[in-house]
Motif scaffolding. Structure first.
Motif, mmCIF file in Angstrom:
data_model
loop_
_atom_site.group_PDB
_atom_site.id
_atom_site.type_symbol
_atom_site.label_atom_id
_atom_site.label_comp_id
_atom_site.label_asym_id
_atom_site.label_seq_id
_atom_site.Cartn_x
_atom_site.Cartn_y
_atom_site.Cartn_z
ATOM 1 N N GLU A 86 0.855 -1.181 0.000
ATOM 2 C CA GLU A 86 0.000 0.000 0.000
ATOM 3 C C GLU A 86 0.892 1.232 0.000
ATOM 4 O OE1 GLU A 86 -2.890 0.084 3.076
ATOM 5 O OE2 GLU A 86 -3.740 -1.886 2.587
ATOM 6 N N VAL A 87 0.430 2.290 -0.626
ATOM 7 C CA VAL A 87 1.216 3.518 -0.693
ATOM 8 C C VAL A 87 1.508 4.018 0.719
ATOM 9 C CG1 VAL A 87 1.242 5.922 -1.474
ATOM 10 C CG2 VAL A 87 0.268 4.140 -2.934
ATOM 11 N N GLY A 88 2.767 4.324 0.969
ATOM 12 C CA GLY A 88 3.171 4.798 2.289
ATOM 13 C C GLY A 88 3.744 3.727 3.186
ATOM 14 N N ASP A 89 3.692 2.464 2.759
ATOM 15 C CA ASP A 89 4.252 1.379 3.567
ATOM 16 C C ASP A 89 5.761 1.555 3.739
ATOM 17 O OD1 ASP A 89 1.848 0.160 3.940
ATOM 18 O OD2 ASP A 89 2.249 -1.578 2.651
ATOM 19 N N ILE A 90 6.237 1.305 4.946
ATOM 20 C CA ILE A 90 7.671 1.258 5.206
ATOM 21 C C ILE A 90 8.130 -0.172 4.975
ATOM 22 C CG2 ILE A 90 9.501 1.675 6.888
ATOM 23 C CD1 ILE A 90 7.946 4.165 6.045
ATOM 24 N N ILE A 91 9.081 -0.362 4.074
ATOM 25 C CA ILE A 91 9.535 -1.709 3.755
ATOM 26 C C ILE A 91 11.060 -1.789 3.866
ATOM 27 C CG2 ILE A 91 7.547 -2.168 2.259
ATOM 28 C CD1 ILE A 91 10.904 -1.797 0.612
ATOM 29 N N VAL A 92 11.531 -3.019 4.033
ATOM 30 C CA VAL A 92 12.963 -3.313 4.008
ATOM 31 C C VAL A 92 13.178 -4.303 2.887
ATOM 32 C CG1 VAL A 92 14.922 -4.268 5.273
ATOM 33 C CG2 VAL A 92 13.205 -2.903 6.484
ATOM 34 N N LEU A 203 15.403 -0.802 15.465
ATOM 35 C CA LEU A 203 14.498 -1.877 15.062
ATOM 36 C C LEU A 203 13.537 -1.314 14.022
ATOM 37 C CD1 LEU A 203 13.251 -4.739 15.479
ATOM 38 C CD2 LEU A 203 11.803 -3.714 17.243
ATOM 39 N N ILE A 204 13.548 -1.900 12.832
ATOM 40 C CA ILE A 204 12.655 -1.469 11.754
ATOM 41 C C ILE A 204 11.729 -2.624 11.417
ATOM 42 C CG2 ILE A 204 12.476 -0.555 9.412
ATOM 43 C CD1 ILE A 204 15.287 0.503 9.666
ATOM 44 N N LEU A 205 10.432 -2.426 11.617
ATOM 45 C CA LEU A 205 9.432 -3.452 11.333
ATOM 46 C C LEU A 205 8.866 -3.198 9.941
ATOM 47 C CD1 LEU A 205 7.579 -3.465 14.786
ATOM 48 C CD2 LEU A 205 9.394 -5.004 14.009
ATOM 49 N N GLY A 206 9.418 -3.852 8.939
ATOM 50 C CA GLY A 206 8.950 -3.657 7.572
ATOM 51 C C GLY A 206 7.583 -4.275 7.354
ATOM 52 N N CYS A 207 6.702 -3.537 6.703
ATOM 53 C CA CYS A 207 5.351 -4.050 6.446
ATOM 54 C C CYS A 207 5.374 -5.296 5.567
ATOM 55 C CB CYS A 207 4.500 -2.971 5.775
ATOM 56 S SG CYS A 207 4.165 -1.517 6.797
ATOM 57 N N ASN A 208 6.475 -5.496 4.836
ATOM 58 C CA ASN A 208 6.582 -6.651 3.933
ATOM 59 C C ASN A 208 7.105 -7.908 4.621
ATOM 60 O OD1 ASN A 208 9.071 -5.307 4.254
ATOM 61 N ND2 ASN A 208 9.874 -6.159 2.371
ATOM 62 N N GLY A 209 7.295 -7.845 5.944
ATOM 63 C CA GLY A 209 7.759 -9.029 6.667
ATOM 64 C C GLY A 209 9.263 -9.122 6.795
ATOM 65 N N PHE A 210 9.992 -8.121 6.286
ATOM 66 C CA PHE A 210 11.438 -8.044 6.500
ATOM 67 C C PHE A 210 11.689 -7.130 7.688
ATOM 68 C CE2 PHE A 210 13.010 -9.031 1.894
ATOM 69 C CZ PHE A 210 12.554 -10.324 2.049
ATOM 70 N N ILE A 211 12.375 -7.648 8.693
ATOM 71 C CA ILE A 211 12.628 -6.886 9.920
ATOM 72 C C ILE A 211 14.127 -6.691 10.072
ATOM 73 C CG2 ILE A 211 12.480 -6.951 12.450
ATOM 74 C CD1 ILE A 211 9.842 -8.358 12.182
ATOM 75 N N TRP A 212 14.514 -5.459 10.407
ATOM 76 C CA TRP A 212 15.932 -5.138 10.570
ATOM 77 C C TRP A 212 16.219 -4.848 12.037
ATOM 78 C CZ3 TRP A 212 20.383 -5.509 8.157
ATOM 79 C CH2 TRP A 212 21.485 -4.774 8.623
ATOM 80 N N VAL A 213 17.238 -5.510 12.556
ATOM 81 C CA VAL A 213 17.739 -5.243 13.904
ATOM 82 C C VAL A 213 19.217 -4.914 13.752
ATOM 83 C CG1 VAL A 213 17.988 -6.092 16.260
ATOM 84 C CG2 VAL A 213 16.134 -6.951 14.831
#
Length: 314
Positions: A86-92, A203-213
């Motif tokens: 969706e437009v505006g989603d934060i993704i990794v 900690l970045i919680l990507g809306c696409n299921g990719f999480i960065w620590v």
């Protein structure tokens, strides 16, 4: 609940099954399968949304999932659906190709995403047209296998998904771990960037299921007078302290375990799990052991039960 491949003894198995049963009984939403009838009040002029159909005057589910209600809209949210941007989603994402004037990223979607050079914040911070020299230097910004944080800009006429990274908070991610979880475990929230000060970790919680620590990065912007060059500098050390690396591994294992248990991932739950392991003197590698899985499920069942009682007492 995802399949757990744990070496449980009889006592641990009974405890885990009991905790999971209690969690299921405390679930506030109604789960449905295909052809199940969804109870509604037809006098409220209900709007039938995604995953529903009208048969013989009844609203039935056409998907397996959870019934959601937003005002008069009733729809079924599938639990194990693929990521839907969706437009505006934060993704990794991870860079897989450098093409003319663009990077292609793997973002856990049915197709790759595109980050245009024109949608990227240049390292020198100057807002200007991209030149042929900038295109030749693209590899100095991102190269293959780099992990990048960006924002969903939208879909183009050819169906491709375009990203943008026009802010200092977006860009290349280094000195950390990239984790992959089912996208449905990451809910869209107002804030997906979290600085955990007690650990000095981002900690970045990507809306696409990719999480960065990863190690916390401090970005400072120095803006001079009009017409002068605008620069931004990132405080970079030559190494990541051992204590910070331990914190990153502990938080990453907390994410892995919560994902395997099928819990919705929030910054509060992740930090609580990491703190619980530390308070119980559980070693980082033992966090993925059977006993801590059971303890976490029991603790979450107790937390939800207490929250339900608290809300019911109001």
């Amino acid at each position: 609940m995802r399949d757990l491949h744990l070496s449980l003894n009889q006592t641990q198995r009974v405890r885990l099954e009991s905790a999971l049963y209690e969690l299921q009984s405390l679930a506030p939403a109604a789960a449905v399968t295909v052809a199940d009838t969804i109870p509604v009040n037809h006098e409220d002029n209900i709007l039938k949304g995604h995953g529903t159909s009208d048969q013989d005057g009844e609203v039935v589910a056409t998907l397996c999932g959870v019934v959601e209600r937003v005002n008069k809209l009733v729809y079924v949210r599938t639990l194990r659906a693929r990521y839907k941007p969706e437009v505006g989603d934060i993704i990794v994402g991870r860079v897989i190709e450098i093409a003319p004037k663009r990077w292609r990223l793997e973002i856990n979607f049915s197709q790759d995403a595109v980050l245009m050079l024109s949608s990227m914040n240049l390292p020198d911070g100057i807002q200007r047209r991209r030149t042929a020299v900038d295109e030749l230097n693209m590899r100095s910004i991102f190269e293959e296998n780099d992990v990048v944080c960006a924002e969903v800009r939208g879909f183009q006429h050819d169906g491709s998904l375009h990203l943008q990274a026009r802010s200092q908070k977006y860009g290349k991610l280094e000195r950390g771990q990239l984790l992959t979880v089912p996208p449905y475990l990451v809910k869209r929230q107002k804030q997906h960037f979290h600085h955990l000060e007690q650990y000095d970790v981002d900690l970045i919680l990507g809306c696409n299921g990719f999480i960065w620590v990863g190690e916390h990065v401090v970005v400072r912007e120095n803006t001079s007078k009009a017409g002068d060059q605008k620069t931004s500098s990132t405080e970079v050390e030559t190494y990541t302290p051992l204590e910070t690396r331990k914190h990153i591994c502990r938080l990453a294992n907390a994410v892995r375990m919560l994902s395997a248990l099928g819990f919705t991932l929030t910054v509060e739950l992740i930090t609580e799990t990491a703190e619980a392991s530390s308070a119980s003197t559980v070693e980082i590698n033992d966090m993925l052991g059977a006993e801590f899985y059971v303890q976490t499920a029991e603790r979450e069942a107790k937390r939800r039960a207490d929250l339900l009682k608290k809300n019911g007492a109001r």
